[in-house]
Design a protein around this motif. Structure first.
Motif, mmCIF file in Angstrom:
data_model
loop_
_atom_site.group_PDB
_atom_site.id
_atom_site.type_symbol
_atom_site.label_atom_id
_atom_site.label_comp_id
_atom_site.label_asym_id
_atom_site.label_seq_id
_atom_site.Cartn_x
_atom_site.Cartn_y
_atom_site.Cartn_z
ATOM 1 N N ALA A 1 7.052 0.964 5.325
ATOM 2 C CA ALA A 1 6.098 1.540 6.290
ATOM 3 C C ALA A 1 4.890 0.619 6.431
ATOM 4 N N ALA A 2 4.417 0.073 5.311
ATOM 5 C CA ALA A 2 3.282 -0.853 5.333
ATOM 6 C C ALA A 2 3.616 -2.092 6.164
ATOM 7 N N ASP A 3 4.805 -2.640 5.957
ATOM 8 C CA ASP A 3 5.232 -3.817 6.723
ATOM 9 C C ASP A 3 5.305 -3.514 8.218
ATOM 10 N N LYS A 4 5.844 -2.347 8.558
ATOM 11 C CA LYS A 4 6.011 -1.983 9.967
ATOM 12 C C LYS A 4 4.680 -1.846 10.705
ATOM 13 N N VAL A 5 3.655 -1.307 10.027
ATOM 14 C CA VAL A 5 2.363 -1.102 10.700
ATOM 15 C C VAL A 5 1.370 -2.233 10.422
ATOM 16 N N GLY A 6 1.749 -3.193 9.566
ATOM 17 C CA GLY A 6 0.899 -4.349 9.322
ATOM 18 C C GLY A 6 -0.270 -4.090 8.388
ATOM 19 N N ILE A 7 -0.071 -3.201 7.417
ATOM 20 C CA ILE A 7 -1.095 -2.888 6.417
ATOM 21 C C ILE A 7 -0.480 -3.167 5.047
ATOM 22 N N SER A 8 -1.297 -3.581 4.097
ATOM 23 C CA SER A 8 -0.748 -3.861 2.776
ATOM 24 C C SER A 8 -0.329 -2.572 2.081
ATOM 25 N N LYS A 9 0.672 -2.679 1.220
ATOM 26 C CA LYS A 9 1.148 -1.524 0.464
ATOM 27 C C LYS A 9 0.030 -0.992 -0.427
ATOM 28 N N LYS A 10 -0.777 -1.888 -0.956
ATOM 29 C CA LYS A 10 -1.882 -1.477 -1.819
ATOM 30 C C LYS A 10 -2.846 -0.561 -1.061
ATOM 31 N N SER A 11 -3.123 -0.890 0.192
ATOM 32 C CA SER A 11 -3.996 -0.042 1.013
ATOM 33 C C SER A 11 -3.364 1.319 1.249
ATOM 34 N N LEU A 12 -2.070 1.331 1.529
ATOM 35 C CA LEU A 12 -1.398 2.611 1.752
ATOM 36 C C LEU A 12 -1.350 3.445 0.478
ATOM 37 N N ASP A 13 -1.162 2.795 -0.671
ATOM 38 C CA ASP A 13 -1.222 3.514 -1.947
ATOM 39 C C ASP A 13 -2.583 4.178 -2.107
ATOM 40 N N ASP A 14 -3.625 3.437 -1.766
ATOM 41 C CA ASP A 14 -4.982 3.975 -1.877
ATOM 42 C C ASP A 14 -5.178 5.146 -0.913
ATOM 43 N N TYR A 15 -4.691 5.005 0.322
ATOM 44 C CA TYR A 15 -4.808 6.103 1.287
ATOM 45 C C TYR A 15 -4.092 7.349 0.780
ATOM 46 N N MET A 16 -2.904 7.160 0.198
ATOM 47 C CA MET A 16 -2.161 8.304 -0.330
ATOM 48 C C MET A 16 -2.947 8.990 -1.439
ATOM 49 N N LEU A 17 -3.574 8.205 -2.301
ATOM 50 C CA LEU A 17 -4.387 8.769 -3.374
ATOM 51 C C LEU A 17 -5.562 9.553 -2.799
ATOM 52 N N GLN A 18 -6.235 8.979 -1.816
ATOM 53 C CA GLN A 18 -7.375 9.656 -1.201
ATOM 54 C C GLN A 18 -6.948 10.975 -0.557
ATOM 55 N N LEU A 19 -5.812 10.958 0.122
ATOM 56 C CA LEU A 19 -5.320 12.183 0.757
ATOM 57 C C LEU A 19 -4.971 13.249 -0.280
ATOM 58 N N ARG A 20 -4.339 12.814 -1.360
ATOM 59 C CA ARG A 20 -3.960 13.756 -2.418
ATOM 60 C C ARG A 20 -5.195 14.367 -3.073
ATOM 61 N N LEU A 21 -6.184 13.532 -3.358
ATOM 62 C CA LEU A 21 -7.411 14.029 -3.977
ATOM 63 C C LEU A 21 -8.210 14.901 -3.014
ATOM 64 N N GLY A 22 -8.210 14.522 -1.741
ATOM 65 C CA GLY A 22 -8.897 15.343 -0.750
ATOM 66 C C GLY A 22 -8.310 16.737 -0.703
ATOM 67 N N LYS A 23 -6.997 16.814 -0.749
ATOM 68 C CA LYS A 23 -6.324 18.115 -0.762
ATOM 69 C C LYS A 23 -6.685 18.886 -2.028
ATOM 70 N N LYS A 24 -6.660 18.197 -3.159
ATOM 71 C CA LYS A 24 -6.966 18.838 -4.445
ATOM 72 C C LYS A 24 -8.381 19.413 -4.462
ATOM 73 N N TYR A 25 -9.326 18.684 -3.900
ATOM 74 C CA TYR A 25 -10.732 19.089 -3.943
ATOM 75 C C TYR A 25 -11.163 19.937 -2.752
ATOM 76 N N GLY A 26 -10.228 20.267 -1.866
ATOM 77 C CA GLY A 26 -10.541 21.183 -0.773
ATOM 78 C C GLY A 26 -11.215 20.551 0.432
ATOM 79 N N PHE A 27 -10.958 19.286 0.671
ATOM 80 C CA PHE A 27 -11.524 18.608 1.834
ATOM 81 C C PHE A 27 -10.952 19.218 3.110
ATOM 82 N N ASN A 28 -11.808 19.443 4.109
ATOM 83 C CA ASN A 28 -11.362 20.030 5.371
ATOM 84 C C ASN A 28 -10.900 18.906 6.303
ATOM 85 N N PHE A 29 -9.618 18.649 6.276
ATOM 86 C CA PHE A 29 -9.059 17.566 7.091
ATOM 87 C C PHE A 29 -9.147 17.877 8.582
ATOM 88 N N HIS A 30 -8.993 19.130 8.933
ATOM 89 C CA HIS A 30 -9.015 19.511 10.349
ATOM 90 C C HIS A 30 -10.378 19.207 10.979
#
Length: 107
Positions: free
Chosen positions: A25-54
């Motif tokens: 997925a990282a290769d297809k969109v032109g972003i490093s895997k490390k960045s996507l790993d970080d985004y996934m972590l941020q999303l997971r933590l945001g969900k855990k801490y009750g961040f209002n994504f909407h």
């Protein structure tokens, strides 16, 4: 967030679900895997801490990072070490530092 669609799966023209690995997925969109790993972590933590994504759907990821940072800071004041969400490598490095300091104290 096209990479999320690729990573979580999308339906092709034949009705088949296609999922890509995070690396692909990282290769297809032109972003490093490390960045996507970080985004996934941020999303997971945001969900855990009750961040209002909407409410923040049009904001950049910095808003989420700051929310998590503030939440962790507040937890730290309550006596929480905050290690449970750190990658295993960081936990291991922290343990090594503690052990090294312990050996110095014994000498």
């Amino acid at each position: 967030m096209e990479w999320r669609k690729l990573y979580t799966g999308m339906i092709d023209d034949n009705g088949q679900i296609i999922k890509y690995s995070l690396e692909d997925a990282a290769d297809k969109v032109g972003i490093s895997k490390k960045s996507l790993d970080d985004y996934m972590l941020q999303l997971r933590l945001g969900k855990k801490y009750g961040f209002n994504f909407h409410e923040n759907k049009d904001n950049k990821i910095g808003i989420l990072r700051n929310y998590i940072k503030d939440h962790r800071k507040n937890e730290g004041e309550k006596g929480d070490s905050g290690d449970e969400d750190k990658p295993a490598k960081e936990k291991k490095e922290r343990k090594k530092t503690v052990r090294k300091n312990s050996k110095k104290d014994k000498s």
